[in-house]
Scaffold this motif. Structure first.
Motif, short mmCIF file in Angstrom:
data_model
loop_
_atom_site.label_atom_id
_atom_site.label_comp_id
_atom_site.label_asym_id
_atom_site.label_seq_id
_atom_site.Cartn_x
_atom_site.Cartn_y
_atom_site.Cartn_z
N SER A 183 -2.54 14.62 5.39
CA SER A 183 -3.91 14.85 4.66
C SER A 183 -4.69 13.75 4.60
O SER A 183 -5.78 13.64 4.09
CB SER A 183 -3.65 15.73 3.70
N VAL A 184 -3.94 12.56 4.10
CA VAL A 184 -4.50 11.47 3.65
C VAL A 184 -4.24 10.17 4.60
O VAL A 184 -4.74 9.13 4.35
CB VAL A 184 -4.21 11.09 2.08
N SER A 185 -3.73 10.50 5.75
CA SER A 185 -3.37 9.47 6.70
C SER A 185 -4.35 8.59 7.18
O SER A 185 -4.30 7.39 7.56
CB SER A 185 -2.40 9.99 7.73
N ALA A 186 -5.73 9.25 7.34
CA ALA A 186 -6.72 8.54 7.98
C ALA A 186 -7.29 7.36 6.75
O ALA A 186 -8.14 6.60 7.03
CB ALA A 186 -7.94 9.49 8.26
N GLY A 187 -7.00 7.50 5.65
CA GLY A 187 -7.41 6.59 4.54
C GLY A 187 -6.66 5.43 4.44
O GLY A 187 -5.42 5.37 4.54
N ASP A 188 -7.44 4.29 4.09
CA ASP A 188 -6.87 2.90 3.90
C ASP A 188 -7.15 2.43 2.53
O ASP A 188 -8.10 2.47 2.14
CB ASP A 188 -7.51 1.73 4.76
N LEU A 189 -6.15 2.23 1.53
CA LEU A 189 -6.45 1.90 0.27
C LEU A 189 -5.69 0.52 0.12
O LEU A 189 -4.62 0.28 0.46
CB LEU A 189 -5.24 2.79 -0.52
N CYS A 190 -6.42 -0.38 -0.54
CA CYS A 190 -6.23 -1.77 -0.86
C CYS A 190 -4.73 -1.92 -1.54
O CYS A 190 -4.05 -2.67 -1.12
CB CYS A 190 -7.53 -2.51 -1.35
N PRO A 191 -4.50 -1.00 -2.59
CA PRO A 191 -3.37 -1.46 -3.08
C PRO A 191 -1.93 -1.19 -2.40
O PRO A 191 -1.29 -1.96 -2.53
CB PRO A 191 -3.35 -0.34 -4.43
N VAL A 192 -2.33 -0.17 -1.56
CA VAL A 192 -0.94 0.18 -0.59
C VAL A 192 -0.90 -1.21 0.44
O VAL A 192 0.21 -1.34 0.64
CB VAL A 192 -1.32 1.45 0.07
N ALA A 193 -1.91 -1.44 0.96
CA ALA A 193 -1.81 -2.38 2.08
C ALA A 193 -1.56 -3.71 1.28
O ALA A 193 -0.87 -4.43 2.01
CB ALA A 193 -3.52 -2.78 2.63
N ALA A 194 -1.99 -3.90 0.08
CA ALA A 194 -1.48 -5.33 -0.62
C ALA A 194 0.11 -5.17 -0.73
O ALA A 194 0.76 -6.24 -0.64
CB ALA A 194 -2.15 -5.33 -2.02
N VAL A 195 0.67 -4.33 -1.19
CA VAL A 195 2.23 -3.96 -1.46
C VAL A 195 2.90 -4.20 -0.10
O VAL A 195 3.73 -4.86 -0.05
CB VAL A 195 2.46 -2.73 -1.76
N VAL A 196 2.49 -3.54 1.04
CA VAL A 196 3.08 -3.59 2.20
C VAL A 196 2.85 -4.85 2.97
O VAL A 196 3.84 -5.34 3.47
CB VAL A 196 2.49 -2.51 3.18
N GLY A 197 1.75 -5.33 2.82
CA GLY A 197 1.41 -6.95 3.33
C GLY A 197 2.44 -7.88 2.68
O GLY A 197 2.71 -8.68 3.18
N ALA A 198 2.42 -7.76 1.38
CA ALA A 198 3.41 -8.67 0.53
C ALA A 198 4.66 -8.68 1.02
O ALA A 198 5.30 -9.62 1.26
CB ALA A 198 3.26 -8.57 -0.90
N LEU A 199 5.28 -7.65 1.35
CA LEU A 199 6.57 -7.26 1.80
C LEU A 199 6.63 -7.86 3.30
O LEU A 199 7.73 -8.46 3.53
CB LEU A 199 7.17 -5.77 1.78
N ALA A 200 5.97 -7.67 3.88
CA ALA A 200 5.90 -8.23 5.53
C ALA A 200 5.75 -9.66 5.51
O ALA A 200 6.62 -10.18 5.92
CB ALA A 200 4.51 -7.41 6.10
#
Length: 294
Positions: free
Chosen positions: A271-288
């Motif tokens: 239901s929310v997979s089309a959305g991009d959220l900066c906090p989530v991107a920041a966490v995943v990006g930092a781990l990557a």
């Protein structure tokens, strides 16, 4: 996307982001590539990271990178969920498997014998037991039994909290005083599976057993999302029950081998997979990014 504004709408994201990225560190060369990810292009890199990439592209690029010994990472964020996959090849060496400083302890006594016994003082930082069977150690600053100083690392056998066996010292000079016994950290070689094999036989490990159904469900949901996009040519519409149910159907078929799914988790994800959220991107990006540095 942290680096773009409304004035960048309609532009290629790589080109529009290049200048701002380059300004973050003038010592790093940042280039924008807008062509296809051909094998000739990929072959020049040590690490390749894919994000917002179709599963077919992930499998193609991942297979090539694995065969060429190029480290490969997939990082993605969909709504409130993130995904990270790492393939560092079949012969990846971890120089510091313990992720800490080697143990070092003060020597109190070393016996002459076969085996010789080292008595040492515990350290406040690591508690009473500081060495373990099979550890390699070296000696320095030993007075009397100077043959140990600078010797190649020797394996130890732990007798108790403050005593180690180190091999034959019967021919060495008598121990007088002083010295340090230091742990030698041995590099470890790890073997990583390519993405295609990891998807066929996923190994899901969790710290808390209650988290396993959720982790298993999210893994299946990400695969179902790829299948939905191939089928529909788009991501599920936000809060669209019909789209969420279709993703759930696909997840059931893809995740049947892994066990029962948490259907509410899959529906919420879709239901929310089309959305991009900066906090989530920041966490995943930092781990990557940390995996890239490894």
């Amino acid at each position: 996307q942290f680096l773009l504004g409304e004035s960048d709408l309609g532009q290629n994201r790589a080109k529009a982001s290049q200048r701002a990225l380059a300004e973050l560190n003038p010592c790093v060369v940042v280039e924008a590539h807008t062509g296809e990810l051909s094998e000739a292009f990929l072959a020049s890199f040590q690490v390749v990271v894919l994000t917002e990439s179709p599963l077919e592209e992930q499998l193609r690029v991942g297979g090539f990178c694995h065969a060429q010994g190029i480290c490969f990472i997939v990082a993605d964020a969909k709504g409130l969920a993130g995904q990270l996959f790492c393939d560092f090849g079949e012969h990846f060496v971890v120089d510091d498997p313990a992720e800490g400083d080697p143990v070092c302890a003060a020597v109190q006594d070393i016996s002459q014998g076969n085996p010789g016994v080292v008595t040492y003082m515990g350290t406040e930082d690591s508690g009473d037991r500081v060495f373990y069977d099979g550890d390699l150690v070296t000696f320095s600053g030993v007075q009397g039994m100077t043959e140990l100083n600078g010797q190649v690392p020797v394996p130890v056998r732990v007798l108790d909290d403050f005593r180690l066996e180190i091999g034959d010292t019967s021919s060495f000079s008598p121990y007088r005083c002083g010295g340090l016994v230091s742990q030698v950290v041995r590099p470890q070689e790890c073997s990583h599976e390519p993405l295609c094999r990891a998807l066929e036989e996923p190994k899901i490990q969790v710290t808390i057993p209650e988290d396993l159904p959720r982790s298993r469900s999210l893994h299946a949901a990400f695969q179902a999302l790829h299948a939905f996009r191939r089928e529909q040519g788009r991501l599920p519409r936000p809060r669209a029950p019909a789209d969420a149910e279709r993703v759930l159907e696909l997840a059931r078929s893809l995740g049947a081998r892994q066990g029962p799914l948490d259907e509410d988790v899959v529906r919420s994800f879709a239901s929310v997979s089309a959305g991009d959220l900066c906090p989530v991107a920041a966490v995943v990006g930092a781990l990557a990014a940390q995996e890239v540095l490894k």
